[in-house]
Design an enzyme around this catalytic site. Structure first.
Site, PDB file in Angstrom:
ATOM      1  N   ASP A 430       0.851  -1.182   0.000  1.00  0.00           N
ATOM      2  CA  ASP A 430       0.000   0.000   0.000  1.00  0.00           C
ATOM      3  C   ASP A 430       0.896   1.245   0.000  1.00  0.00           C
ATOM      4  O   ASP A 430       2.115   1.145   0.153  1.00  0.00           O
ATOM      5  CB  ASP A 430      -0.883  -0.062   1.252  1.00  0.00           C
ATOM      6  CG  ASP A 430      -1.910   1.049   1.282  1.00  0.00           C
ATOM      7  OD1 ASP A 430      -2.316   1.513   0.211  1.00  0.00           O
ATOM      8  OD2 ASP A 430      -2.309   1.442   2.398  1.00  0.00           O
ATOM      9  N   GLU A 433       2.528   4.934  -4.071  1.00  0.00           N
ATOM     10  CA  GLU A 433       2.454   5.873  -5.227  1.00  0.00           C
ATOM     11  C   GLU A 433       3.805   6.522  -5.514  1.00  0.00           C
ATOM     12  O   GLU A 433       4.069   6.807  -6.688  1.00  0.00           O
ATOM     13  CB  GLU A 433       1.390   6.937  -4.947  1.00  0.00           C
ATOM     14  CG  GLU A 433      -0.027   6.386  -4.947  1.00  0.00           C
ATOM     15  CD  GLU A 433      -0.311   5.433  -3.794  1.00  0.00           C
ATOM     16  OE1 GLU A 433       0.190   5.695  -2.683  1.00  0.00           O
ATOM     17  OE2 GLU A 433      -0.988   4.432  -4.021  1.00  0.00           O
ATOM     18  N   ASP A 502      -8.810   3.404  -2.046  1.00  0.00           N
ATOM     19  CA  ASP A 502      -9.792   3.857  -1.058  1.00  0.00           C
ATOM     20  C   ASP A 502     -11.060   4.389  -1.719  1.00  0.00           C
ATOM     21  O   ASP A 502     -11.168   5.571  -2.035  1.00  0.00           O
ATOM     22  CB  ASP A 502      -9.150   4.932  -0.184  1.00  0.00           C
ATOM     23  CG  ASP A 502      -7.999   4.358   0.620  1.00  0.00           C
ATOM     24  OD1 ASP A 502      -7.922   3.116   0.763  1.00  0.00           O
ATOM     25  OD2 ASP A 502      -7.169   5.143   1.104  1.00  0.00           O
TER      26      ASP A 502
HETATM   27  C1  GLC Z   1      -4.710   3.068   2.958  1.00  0.00           C
HETATM   28  C2  GLC Z   1      -5.179   1.851   2.184  1.00  0.00           C
HETATM   29  C3  GLC Z   1      -6.232   1.128   2.972  1.00  0.00           C
HETATM   30  C4  GLC Z   1      -5.670   0.749   4.328  1.00  0.00           C
HETATM   31  C5  GLC Z   1      -5.158   1.987   5.061  1.00  0.00           C
HETATM   32  C6  GLC Z   1      -4.441   1.633   6.335  1.00  0.00           C
HETATM   33  O1  GLC Z   1      -5.732   3.989   3.069  1.00  0.00           O
HETATM   34  O2  GLC Z   1      -5.626   2.186   0.908  1.00  0.00           O
HETATM   35  O3  GLC Z   1      -6.673  -0.002   2.286  1.00  0.00           O
HETATM   36  O4  GLC Z   1      -6.648   0.134   5.092  1.00  0.00           O
HETATM   37  O5  GLC Z   1      -4.253   2.688   4.237  1.00  0.00           O
HETATM   38  O6  GLC Z   1      -3.363   0.824   6.100  1.00  0.00           O
END
Ligand code: GLC
Length: 785
Positions: A430, A433, A502
């Site tokens: 995650d 980017e 998200d």
């Molecule tokens: C980001 C991710 C999400 C995750 C969060 C905490 O927002 O996209 O899926 O739950 O981080 O790690």
């Protein structure tokens, strides 16, 4: 992109033939036109006289190898062109399927198919001069014509309609819900412009960049493709009715042009260049339960047990950031997880895999082993001045591995390999980017501070996934890997699946899962899915159920939600929703042989698992226009409920005949039907002629499930024809399948004359595998009433 002051390239000199095409001089730069395959050519323009031979990590083959070996026949000739303006001289590179015309004065590049139809056509600017190429201070642009009503598809993970015509897009991997990261894209937009709102389904840009699109000519329906192999910030403007504008803020013009005219062929060629997804472990196709929540080890085990007790199928439980010690990657919070290995072993015994999140950001924390080690090895990104770059992510001050270097990637791979020794089954990447919070990312440079941020920003996630997968493969060479990534670039499909980041617990975001998923599908990424139920905001019973019914029929099927919102477990909205959600997921499990076979095809040809109707029916304008339906594999048509309170919906059925999955009624395609949408189900149709292989029951998980029989649901054709469906069976876990440890069953359904007997011929070949228990098929025939 504003190009007013850009220098225009207008005349070509010194054209010469090369082993693979042409080489020319244009305004002091060099221009190459190379044949890759009969249906693919590459156009390249140098900068400073030098070609960037590896602009990105997207292309994973030597695209000119076959041509160099003399295996792709082509000829080069020169003559006087038909340019009505100048009648200028032109060079032609001609293959069996296309012809590139290079106009020398003025400079223009056009590509045609051998039947004369246009693949790419230069465009004249307002001043009557060609807009083939312009450049200024590293930026460059190219423009080409677009016919009125032409469609534009692809570009990967984009919001808005599946047809991109009428919109413009930026290519820059973005942490969509982050204010500072999105500010520059929202600035200056009118308050009522949906893109001023980062939660809008039209917000741009999203997390993933794939500079590959299809251009469909109206009214012929023929498609061509374009992949610009450039990772810099890019701009695609499809908002004009008569031309397409492409611009990048750096790098070179390196473009692969695909002649088509069919979408599957273009995608096959694009994934030949940028690679295909490997076979996924079968459990990755099961139902995934995820939630951003500070679980304890016991709670995770209870979560698994509760699914099992309730008979709700699930293959994997996910651990979000709170399993770590203070968000330090590759650590465990020892209070909450005193014995991860024990927990993972007990869960595994119940057929439950566990995947943990691993963000790229390493806490800036002297004394923390990963930080210290990375610093010592000099594998973190630096600024131009030489500082280790620091951004702001979950742990606060955060440093970033320099994935542009092989050292950092292999270091990261080893860390991952060690991390999964505890028994973790997969890795969730995650914030790649890369997200840097309130600190702008631009000062983060690569290759020890030598290379600009722009060159690797869009590739950061791709390189992170590459390092991760290489590490996992080295540690477990026999096993298939599973990595889920938020961000990505062209080629990400080789290493990771993508979820769409998200999203919102809103109906418009449920609908977005269809267009976005299909957009990714035709852009080379078959393994996609949105957070079921919606990530941000509170879901509700109806939305959740409809999303489960949709998500159960998308390639990646994961329930996930943000911390501090209402619970979104399968049972969270009462017994009735639970029962119906379970039915939806059970259907997914019964369809597993069909779904898996679709993934096998994706790994072989790039063919998407979730695909727009346009993919298989591009010459049917009504099918192409459909935004709220998709095909799952070749033969199942899914029409989700995308609005609350809906009791019926319109469904477009493409050419052919279609069986209503729920009622067995057969409809003639090429028209719209009204399908009832009771809470129990969403419309689902099977193509007449198809054979859909199904497990006889829905197991609690895929683990160890090797049924003794598989049902072959034959949807008998009603008009003469021959249909072939393929089922692939293997151990679903190891790489042995790729070298032959599998069984391939081809079912041929023939209908000679509508009323007569339908022939079903089943042929199984292959070496098989140890766990195989099936001793037969149950052929279940579906006939028109
Ligand atoms: C980001 C991710 C999400 C995750 C969060 C905490 O927002 O996209 O899926 O739950 O981080 O790690």
């Amino acid at each position: 992109m504003q190009t007013d002051h850009f220098v225009r390239f207008e005349s070509v000199t010194d054209v010469e033939r090369t082993d693979t095409g042409l080489l020319a001089r244009v305004h002091g730069e060099r221009l190459r036109i190379d044949v890759c395959r009969a249906d693919v050519v590459r156009v390249q323009l140098s900068r400073g006289g030098v070609f960037d031979e590896q602009p990105t990590f997207a292309v994973c083959v030597d695209p000119l190898q076959a041509t160099r070996a003399g295996d792709v026949p082509f000829r080069v000739d020169t003559g006087t062109g038909t340019d009505s303006k100048t009648g200028g001289r032109q060079w032609r590179v001609v293959t069996d399927e296309l012809e590139v015309r290079l106009g020398v004065a003025p400079f223009r590049v056009d590509v045609l198919r051998t039947d004369g139809s246009v693949v790419l056509q230069s465009v004249l600017g307002d001043d009557g001069r060609y807009e083939t190429y312009r450049t200024l201070n590293d930026s460059w642009s190219t423009r080409r014509s677009r016919g009125r009503g032409d469609g534009v598809f692809g570009l990967g993970e984009k919001g808005g309609a599946f047809d991109r015509a009428g919109s413009d897009f930026t290519m820059w991997n973005t942490d969509v819900l982050n204010g500072p990261a999105t500010e520059q894209f929202r600035a200056g937009l009118a308050a009522d412009d949906p893109r001023a709102d980062m939660t809008s389904t039209e917000f741009d840009p999203y997390y993933v960049t794939i500079p590959f699109f299809y251009h469909q000519s109206n009214p012929s329906g023929a498609m061509s493709g374009s992949f610009v192999d450039n990772c810099h910030r890019g701009h695609y403007d499809f908002s004009r009715s008569d031309e397409i504008r492409i611009g990048f803020e750096g790098g070179q013009w390196t473009e692969y042009v695909f002649a088509g005219p069919d979408m599957p062929g273009i995608l096959e060629a694009y994934t030949w260049l940028t690679g295909r997804a490997g076979l996924p472990p079968l459990w990755a196709l099961g139902y995934h339960q995820c939630r951003w929540h500070a679980y304890t080890q016991d709670e995770v085990e209870q979560l698994g047990a509760r699914h099992r007790e309730a008979g709700f199928p699930v293959d994997a439980l996910w651990l979000d950031i709170d399993y770590m010690d203070g968000y330090r990657v590759f650590t465990w919070d020892e209070q909450r997880f005193p014995d991860p290995a024990g927990m993972l072993e007990r869960l595994d015994a119940q057929g439950l895999k566990v995947i943990s999140i691993v963000d790229p950001g390493v806490k800036h924390d002297p004394g923390y082993a990963v930080y210290d080690d990375g610093l010592e090895r000099d594998v973190f990104c630096r600024t131009e001045g030489g500082d280790v770059y620091i951004g702001q992510v979950w742990p606060g001050d955060t440093v970033f591995p320099d994935f542009a270097t092989a050292e950092a990637r292999s270091w990261w791979g080893e860390l991952n390999a060690r991390h999964v020794e505890s028994g973790l089954a997969g890795i969730w990447n995650d914030m790649n980017e890369p997200a840097t919070g309130v600190i702008p990312p631009e000062r983060m440079r690569f290759d020890h501070g030598r290379v600009s941020h722009e060159r690797f920003h869009n590739q950061y996630a791709l390189l992170m996934a590459m390092g991760t997968v290489e590490g996992l493969q080295a540690a477990r060479p026999d096993l298939r890997t599973f990595v889920l990534s938020r961000s990505g670039f062209a080629g990400i499909q080789r290493y990771a699946a993508n979820w769409m980041g998200d999203n919102q617990a809103r109906w418009d975001h449920l609908a977005l899962a269809v267009t976005m998923g299909s957009g990714l599908g035709v852009s080379g990424q078959p393994f996609v899915g949105a957070d079921i139920g919606g990530f941000q905001g509170d879901s509700n019973a109806e939305l959740f159920l409809r999303w489960m019914q949709l998500g159960a029929l998308t390639p990646f099927c994961r329930n996930h939600s943000e911390t501090d919102k209402v619970e979104q477990y399968a049972w969270a909205f009462g017994t009735r929703v639970f029962d119906l959600a379970r039915e939806a997921v059970q259907l997914r499990y019964r369809l597993m042989p069909y779904l898996y076979s679709a993934f096998v095809r994706a790994s072989e040809t790039g063919e998407p698992v979730q695909r727009p109707l346009a993919f298989d029916h591009q010459y049917d304008p009504a099918a192409v226009a459909v935004d709220d339906q998709f095909l799952l594999g070749r033969d199942l048509l899914v029409a989700p409920v995308t609005r609350p309170g809906e009791t019926a919906r319109q469904v477009y059925l493409p050419e052919g005949h279609w069986y209503d999955w729920h009622t067995g009624e057969v409809h003639e395609g090429g028209r719209y039907v009204i399908a009832p949408t009771p809470m129990e189900r969403i419309p689902l149709f099977a193509r007449a002629g198809a054979v859909v292989p199904m497990w006889p029951t829905a197991p609690a998980s895929t683990a160890g499930y090797h049924p003794e029989t598989i049902e072959l649901h034959v949807f008998e054709p009603v008009v003469p024809g021959r249909h072939e469906s393929v089922l692939v069976e293997d151990d679903g876990l190891t790489v042995a399948s790729a070298t032959g440890a599998r069984l391939t069953t081809t079912v041929t359904v023939t209908c000679v004359d509508g009323a007569a007997e339908v022939g079903v011929d089943v042929v199984t070949t292959g070496d098989g595998y140890a766990e195989h228990r099936r001793h037969g098929f149950d052929v279940v025939r579906h006939r028109p009433a």
